[in-house]
Scaffold this motif. Sequence first.
Motif, PDB file in Angstrom:
ATOM      1  N   LYS A  12       0.181  -1.275   0.159  1.00  0.00           N
ATOM      2  CA  LYS A  12       0.324   0.273   0.018  1.00  0.00           C
ATOM      3  C   LYS A  12       1.146   1.549   0.116  1.00  0.00           C
ATOM      4  O   LYS A  12       2.072   1.332   0.605  1.00  0.00           O
ATOM      5  CB  LYS A  12      -1.314  -0.123   1.304  1.00  0.00           C
ATOM      6  CG  LYS A  12      -2.236   1.308   1.218  1.00  0.00           C
ATOM      7  CD  LYS A  12      -2.921   1.427   2.185  1.00  0.00           C
ATOM      8  CE  LYS A  12      -4.052   2.527   2.365  1.00  0.00           C
ATOM      9  NZ  LYS A  12      -4.842   2.243   1.604  1.00  0.00           N
ATOM     10  N   PHE A  14       0.677   5.017   1.266  1.00  0.00           N
ATOM     11  CA  PHE A  14      -0.367   6.099   2.265  1.00  0.00           C
ATOM     12  C   PHE A  14      -0.013   7.226   1.814  1.00  0.00           C
ATOM     13  O   PHE A  14       1.678   7.950   1.690  1.00  0.00           O
ATOM     14  CB  PHE A  14       0.431   5.822   3.114  1.00  0.00           C
ATOM     15  CG  PHE A  14      -0.114   4.138   4.417  1.00  0.00           C
ATOM     16  CD1 PHE A  14      -1.918   4.289   4.701  1.00  0.00           C
ATOM     17  CD2 PHE A  14       0.853   3.351   4.259  1.00  0.00           C
ATOM     18  CE1 PHE A  14      -2.032   3.137   5.131  1.00  0.00           C
ATOM     19  CE2 PHE A  14       0.114   2.212   4.800  1.00  0.00           C
ATOM     20  CZ  PHE A  14      -1.035   2.276   5.043  1.00  0.00           C
ATOM     21  N   ASP A  18      -4.974   9.431   3.728  1.00  0.00           N
ATOM     22  CA  ASP A  18      -5.249   7.848   4.477  1.00  0.00           C
ATOM     23  C   ASP A  18      -5.657   8.495   5.780  1.00  0.00           C
ATOM     24  O   ASP A  18      -5.349   7.441   6.537  1.00  0.00           O
ATOM     25  CB  ASP A  18      -4.230   6.838   4.072  1.00  0.00           C
ATOM     26  CG  ASP A  18      -3.899   6.837   2.745  1.00  0.00           C
ATOM     27  OD1 ASP A  18      -5.472   6.123   2.000  1.00  0.00           O
ATOM     28  OD2 ASP A  18      -3.658   6.757   1.789  1.00  0.00           O
ATOM     29  N   LEU A 165      -5.317   8.998  14.373  1.00  0.00           N
ATOM     30  CA  LEU A 165      -5.350   7.886  13.951  1.00  0.00           C
ATOM     31  C   LEU A 165      -7.210   8.159  14.442  1.00  0.00           C
ATOM     32  O   LEU A 165      -7.939   7.003  13.954  1.00  0.00           O
ATOM     33  CB  LEU A 165      -4.960   6.741  14.444  1.00  0.00           C
ATOM     34  CG  LEU A 165      -4.196   6.463  13.555  1.00  0.00           C
ATOM     35  CD1 LEU A 165      -2.787   7.096  12.635  1.00  0.00           C
ATOM     36  CD2 LEU A 165      -2.941   4.670  13.767  1.00  0.00           C
ATOM     37  N   LEU A 197      -0.022   4.123  11.506  1.00  0.00           N
ATOM     38  CA  LEU A 197      -0.733   4.449  10.301  1.00  0.00           C
ATOM     39  C   LEU A 197      -0.991   2.457   9.812  1.00  0.00           C
ATOM     40  O   LEU A 197      -1.992   2.232   9.410  1.00  0.00           O
ATOM     41  CB  LEU A 197      -1.034   5.611   9.818  1.00  0.00           C
ATOM     42  CG  LEU A 197      -1.527   5.053   8.110  1.00  0.00           C
ATOM     43  CD1 LEU A 197      -3.502   5.553   8.900  1.00  0.00           C
ATOM     44  CD2 LEU A 197      -1.426   7.080   7.504  1.00  0.00           C
ATOM     45  N   HIS A 200      -1.747  -0.611  12.175  1.00  0.00           N
ATOM     46  CA  HIS A 200      -3.255   0.006  12.442  1.00  0.00           C
ATOM     47  C   HIS A 200      -4.273  -0.571  10.669  1.00  0.00           C
ATOM     48  O   HIS A 200      -5.583  -1.227  10.589  1.00  0.00           O
ATOM     49  CB  HIS A 200      -3.474   1.255  12.976  1.00  0.00           C
ATOM     50  CG  HIS A 200      -5.198   1.942  12.803  1.00  0.00           C
ATOM     51  ND1 HIS A 200      -5.990   0.546  14.017  1.00  0.00           N
ATOM     52  CD2 HIS A 200      -6.332   2.154  12.551  1.00  0.00           C
ATOM     53  CE1 HIS A 200      -6.849   1.455  13.729  1.00  0.00           C
ATOM     54  NE2 HIS A 200      -6.953   2.440  12.976  1.00  0.00           N
ATOM     55  N   THR A 201      -3.811   0.025   9.913  1.00  0.00           N
ATOM     56  CA  THR A 201      -4.346  -0.101   8.423  1.00  0.00           C
ATOM     57  C   THR A 201      -4.308  -1.169   7.528  1.00  0.00           C
ATOM     58  O   THR A 201      -5.620  -2.016   7.681  1.00  0.00           O
ATOM     59  CB  THR A 201      -4.173   0.797   7.169  1.00  0.00           C
ATOM     60  OG1 THR A 201      -4.341   2.411   7.700  1.00  0.00           O
ATOM     61  CG2 THR A 201      -4.310   0.650   6.078  1.00  0.00           C
TER      62      THR A 201
END
Length: 369
Positions: A12, A14, A18, A165, A197, A200-201
Motif C-alpha cells: 500500500k 499512504f 489516508d 488516527l 498508521l 493499524h490499516t
Amino acid sequence: TSEAEKIDGVVKIFTSKDVASNCHGVVFKDQEVFTSKKVKRIGDPIALVIAEDEKICSLALQKIKVNYEKIEGIFDPIEAMKDDAPKIHDGSNVFYHYKLRKGNIKKGFEESYVIAENTYKTHMVDHAFLQPEAGVSFIDENGRLAVITATQYPHYDREEIAHTLKIPEESIRVINANVGGAFGGREDITLQIHLALAAHTLKRPVKIVYSREESFYAHCKRHPITMKYRTGADKNGKLLALEAEIIGDSGAYASWATNVLRKSGVHATGPYYIPNVKIDAYAVYTNNPFTGAMRGFGATQVSVAYEQQMDILAEKLGIDSIDMRIKNIFKKGSETATGQILTEGVPIEECLEKVVNAMTYYPVREGAN
C-alpha cells in the motif's frame, strides 16, 4: 502513485487522504502527517510506501510522480518578520514573543560609562546521533496497536498517534526501545505515526529504518539565533544595563520554539546581576529545516553573546576579564533578571576561581583590580 501501486510486492502507498486527522505537533498542531497541498521545507513527507522488501520500496518510490508549483520561499528570519513576507502558515510568521523588563533601561544606559553594542549569530546544528530513527509496529496479542521505537516522549507519541488516527489512547502501546543518542532530537514525531498508521490499516507488522540522509531530513535542529546586544557598565566595571533582541529561526514548524526562545530570554543576562534589563525574544517561521529541542534549550546560544559582551566591556575599561566577571557574578542572595532570589547552590565565583587557577596558559593578572 498509480504506477507505483502496480508493482508486484507493493502492499500500500499512504498519502494525506489516508489519515483521519492530518496534523500533529508537540505544542502547536502545525505539522502534517503527509503533505496535502503545500511543501513548507525540504523533508516534508508526501507518501509512505509499504512493500514486501526494501528493493521494492525503492523501485516504487522512483515511480511516484509529484507535480510541484513553485512558490516564493523565505529563509531569513529577520526578513520573515516583515508584514509583506511570504507566509509559511496562515497568519504572521512571528508566532511567539517573550518580553522581559526590569528596572529603568533608559536610566541604566544614561549612567553607563562604557557601552558595548554588537550583533551575534549562531548557526543550525544537527544532533548527529549515531543510530538513525527506526521502529516496528504491530497488533499485539490483546488487539492493541503497538509501536516500538526509540523516543524521548513515549506518552506524547501515544497522544499524537491517537489524535491522528482517531482511536482511543488506551488502545495504543508505545514501547520505548534503547534510546541511545538523542540530545533532544527524538522529542518530535518522525516515523511514529507512519508506523502506527500502516500497522493499524494493514493489520500486519511493519518496520521502518531511516537512512542517514532521511534522518537528517526528518528530525529537528538546534535553533540558529540572531542576537542584538547592548550592554552598559560603570567605570569600575559594574554592569548597569542590558538590552537584547533575540530572533530564533524555527524553520517550517514550531516544535519547542516557544520554550526555547523563552529560555533564551530568561538566560540572556547570563550568570550576572544587572539592575536594568530589557529583553525581546521572538520565534519565527521560515522555510528552513524545522528546529526544536537540543541540549541547552536556548540557553546555549545566548552565552555566545553575553560572554563576548563581558570581554569587550573589560577591554574598553582596561579591566581583567575575569575580574570583570567576578564583580558581577551571581552570589547567594543575588536577584536574577526575572526577579528570582538565589538562596542556595550558587558556587559560580568559587568555580570560576578554581578554573582560572588551573589554567596554565592564563596570563598573569598584574595590576588587575
